[in-house]
Write a protein that holds these residues in place. Structure first.
Motif, mmCIF file in Angstrom:
data_model
loop_
_atom_site.group_PDB
_atom_site.id
_atom_site.type_symbol
_atom_site.label_atom_id
_atom_site.label_comp_id
_atom_site.label_asym_id
_atom_site.label_seq_id
_atom_site.Cartn_x
_atom_site.Cartn_y
_atom_site.Cartn_z
ATOM 1 N N UNK A 93 0.684 -5.255 5.573
ATOM 2 C CA UNK A 93 0.798 -4.196 4.416
ATOM 3 C C UNK A 93 0.245 -5.200 3.008
ATOM 4 N N UNK A 94 0.697 -6.291 2.873
ATOM 5 C CA UNK A 94 0.706 -6.753 1.352
ATOM 6 C C UNK A 94 -0.527 -7.287 2.051
ATOM 7 N N UNK A 95 -1.314 -7.192 2.668
ATOM 8 C CA UNK A 95 -3.109 -7.834 2.352
ATOM 9 C C UNK A 95 -3.626 -6.550 1.635
ATOM 10 N N UNK A 96 -3.168 -5.674 2.552
ATOM 11 C CA UNK A 96 -3.802 -4.089 1.772
ATOM 12 C C UNK A 96 -3.590 -3.847 -0.283
ATOM 13 N N UNK A 97 -2.319 -3.792 0.138
ATOM 14 C CA UNK A 97 -1.574 -3.995 -1.117
ATOM 15 C C UNK A 97 -2.147 -3.992 -2.535
ATOM 16 N N UNK A 98 -3.235 -5.205 -1.927
ATOM 17 C CA UNK A 98 -4.000 -6.274 -3.267
ATOM 18 C C UNK A 98 -4.599 -5.491 -3.624
ATOM 19 N N UNK A 99 -5.967 -5.115 -3.022
ATOM 20 C CA UNK A 99 -6.638 -4.335 -2.716
ATOM 21 C C UNK A 99 -6.366 -3.048 -3.293
ATOM 22 N N UNK A 157 0.271 1.308 2.687
ATOM 23 C CA UNK A 157 -0.168 0.435 1.579
ATOM 24 C C UNK A 157 -0.958 1.515 0.321
ATOM 25 N N UNK A 158 -1.842 2.075 1.017
ATOM 26 C CA UNK A 158 -2.638 3.565 0.453
ATOM 27 C C UNK A 158 -1.025 4.361 -0.074
ATOM 28 N N UNK A 159 -0.225 4.844 1.133
ATOM 29 C CA UNK A 159 1.062 5.729 0.893
ATOM 30 C C UNK A 159 1.711 5.323 -0.207
#
Length: 492
Positions: free
Chosen positions: A362-368, A410-412
């Motif tokens: 989740x952290x990988x997508x959260x930055x983007x 991550x999007x949520x």
């Protein structure tokens, strides 16, 4: 024969020999010609001894060959003529100073010779020689133009030259070089242009978050490809969503939550020394390794903590610049497990996972996604970043969130964080939809479940993450709650 007649013959022979000896072997200058003319030397002015037109042709005209008569006269002359030709045959300033050279030459010959015919011949020869040399120069220009045309045919079309009528490059105008970029800079500009075209095709309201090409840590050139790749790989190597019910007998989802809450606590500087403060990526990878191992391996509850510290040791070796020592992890368990037990469990986990540790979390997508959410802000909003991270970490405690993909979580988290900070506008826009590949309607189920965690509707007593984000350095985002429920957004 009478003595007087023989003497007369000898005198004639001596005169002839004397004439041959005194014949000049060098070029006649103006002063020398005048001196010879006044002193009555061997070259009287009334009768010249050489033909200037033939000699001049032999010396000057390199283009035309001499006539048969000239060749015969040159052959008949002595070796002195050959020496004179060898010295004077290389004349390089004919065309540059033609009028001045031939004018002075005509004056010398006029003073030397009394008759008017030689100057006319000299003038005619001068004009012929100049014309011939101009003809030679034109031939050279034509050959040069042909060579240039051949070279241009082999050159790439990006470089063009302005040519004159004769085909030669016009030196008065600078050559026009195509402005297409080359090298790494050209590659960056092409990637940026392609991205801009893609964004324009998706809509004018989409903000380009990859326009910063100067910061190497942002990886603007490669970010779209990287995230497209991890969106595919997140479907692989996912833990089972039902391993608690089907495989595990001694542990429960609540025990799993307690283990993770403890790992969050021990990863803080208060427990582990400040030198070994762990980054958030280590925590996310630790939970991923635990769930993947538990998906196919039965673990008794007495060894669940050993599995937790072992997975954190592996994750710290993968994510941290300076990983904590093995003794540090034994210490945080109050030496419940020995060094040998941790090493044995480490070998067991790595061999089961086939050393496949590079997985998107989740952290990988959260930055983007946070970067896309900040695109509309002139200044980065720290509350938005901290709040999204806080909501994402809350999902680590819940076994039920394994059914959601990391990118969806991550999007949520970004969706709910924006709604918490500002309920006056819709939290989703075209930029977020473009970079997350999710529409607002697709996030409804995950956002509602995440809101329950934020409001702690179940009364969970695991407070390590909440205490962490109540600190001032995280802007106390754990205390923020929306005044209106997020369900109203989806009913609009």
């Amino acid at each position: 024969m009478p003595r007087s007649s023989s003497r007369h013959v000898n005198i004639n022979k001596e005169n002839k020999t004397h004439a041959k000896i005194e014949e000049p072997t060098s070029r006649i200058t103006r002063a020398k010609a005048q001196a010879l003319g006044t002193s009555g030397g061997i070259f009287p002015s009334s009768k010249p001894t050489f033909k200037p037109d033939h000699k001049h042709v032999l010396r000057m005209n390199s283009k035309r060959g001499a006539s048969d008569e000239n060749k015969a006269s040159v052959t008949a002359t002595s070796g002195i003529q050959h020496k004179r030709r060898a010295v004077l045959k290389d004349v390089t300033n004919i065309c540059e100073n033609s009028h001045r050279n031939y004018g002075s030459f005509a004056k010398i010959q006029t003073r030397k010779q009394a008759s008017s015919s030689p100057p006319k011949k000299i003038a005619k020869v001068s004009s012929d020689v100049c014309a011939d040399n101009l003809h030679v120069e034109e031939d050279v220009k034509e050959k040069l133009a042909e060579e240039l045309s051949k070279i241009r045919m082999g050159e790439p079309q990006e470089v063009t030259e302005n040519t004159s009528e004769c085909g030669k490059a016009d030196r008065n105008h600078p050559t026009h070089v195509s402005e297409k970029p080359f090298g790494l800079q050209g590659h960056q500009m092409r990637e940026e242009n392609n991205l801009c075209e893609e964004l324009q095709s998706n809509g004018p309201s989409i903000v380009n978050i990859d326009s910063n090409l100067e910061d190497p840590q942002v990886c603007s050139l490669y970010a779209p490809d990287i995230y497209n790749n991890i969106r595919v790989t997140e479907l692989d190597q996912r833990p089972s969503t039902t391993y608690m019910e089907k495989l595990q007998q001694d542990i429960t989802p609540n025990m799993r939550g307690i283990l993770i809450d403890w790992l969050v606590e021990v990863s803080q500087p208060a427990i582990v020394s400040e030198e070994y403060k762990l980054v958030p990526d280590t925590l996310y990878l630790t939970v991923n390794l635990i769930d993947r191992f538990l998906s196919q391996n039965h673990i008794p509850k007495q060894r669940l903590q050993l599995l937790g510290v072992t997975c954190m040791l592996i994750a710290s070796k993968y994510e941290e610049i300076i990983a904590p020592r093995l003794e540090e992890f034994c210490f945080i368990t109050d030496n419940t497990y020995t060094r040998e037990e941790v090493l044995k469990m480490e070998s067991q986990v790595l061999n089961f996972l086939h050393f496949q540790l590079s997985v998107p979390t989740t952290k990988s997508f959260l930055r983007r996604f946070i970067q896309a959410a900040q695109a509309s802000h002139k200044v980065s909003c720290l509350e938005l970043e901290f709040l999204a991270n806080y909501l994402a970490e809350l999902t680590l405690l819940e076994y039920s969130f394994l059914r959601f993909r990391p990118s969806l979580v991550a999007a949520s988290a970004v969706f709910l964080a924006k709604w918490t900070l500002n309920q006056s506008e819709h939290p989703w826009n075209s930029t977020l939809e473009h970079y997350t590949s999710y529409k607002a309607s697709e996030l409804k189920c995950t956002v509602l479940a995440l809101e329950d965690l934020q409001l702690n509707t179940d009364g969970c007593s695991l407070n390590a993450i909440r205490e962490k984000y109540r600190q001032e350095k995280f802007k106390c985002v754990a205390t923020m709650t929306p005044t209106e429920r997020v369900l109203s957004v989806f009913s609009r």
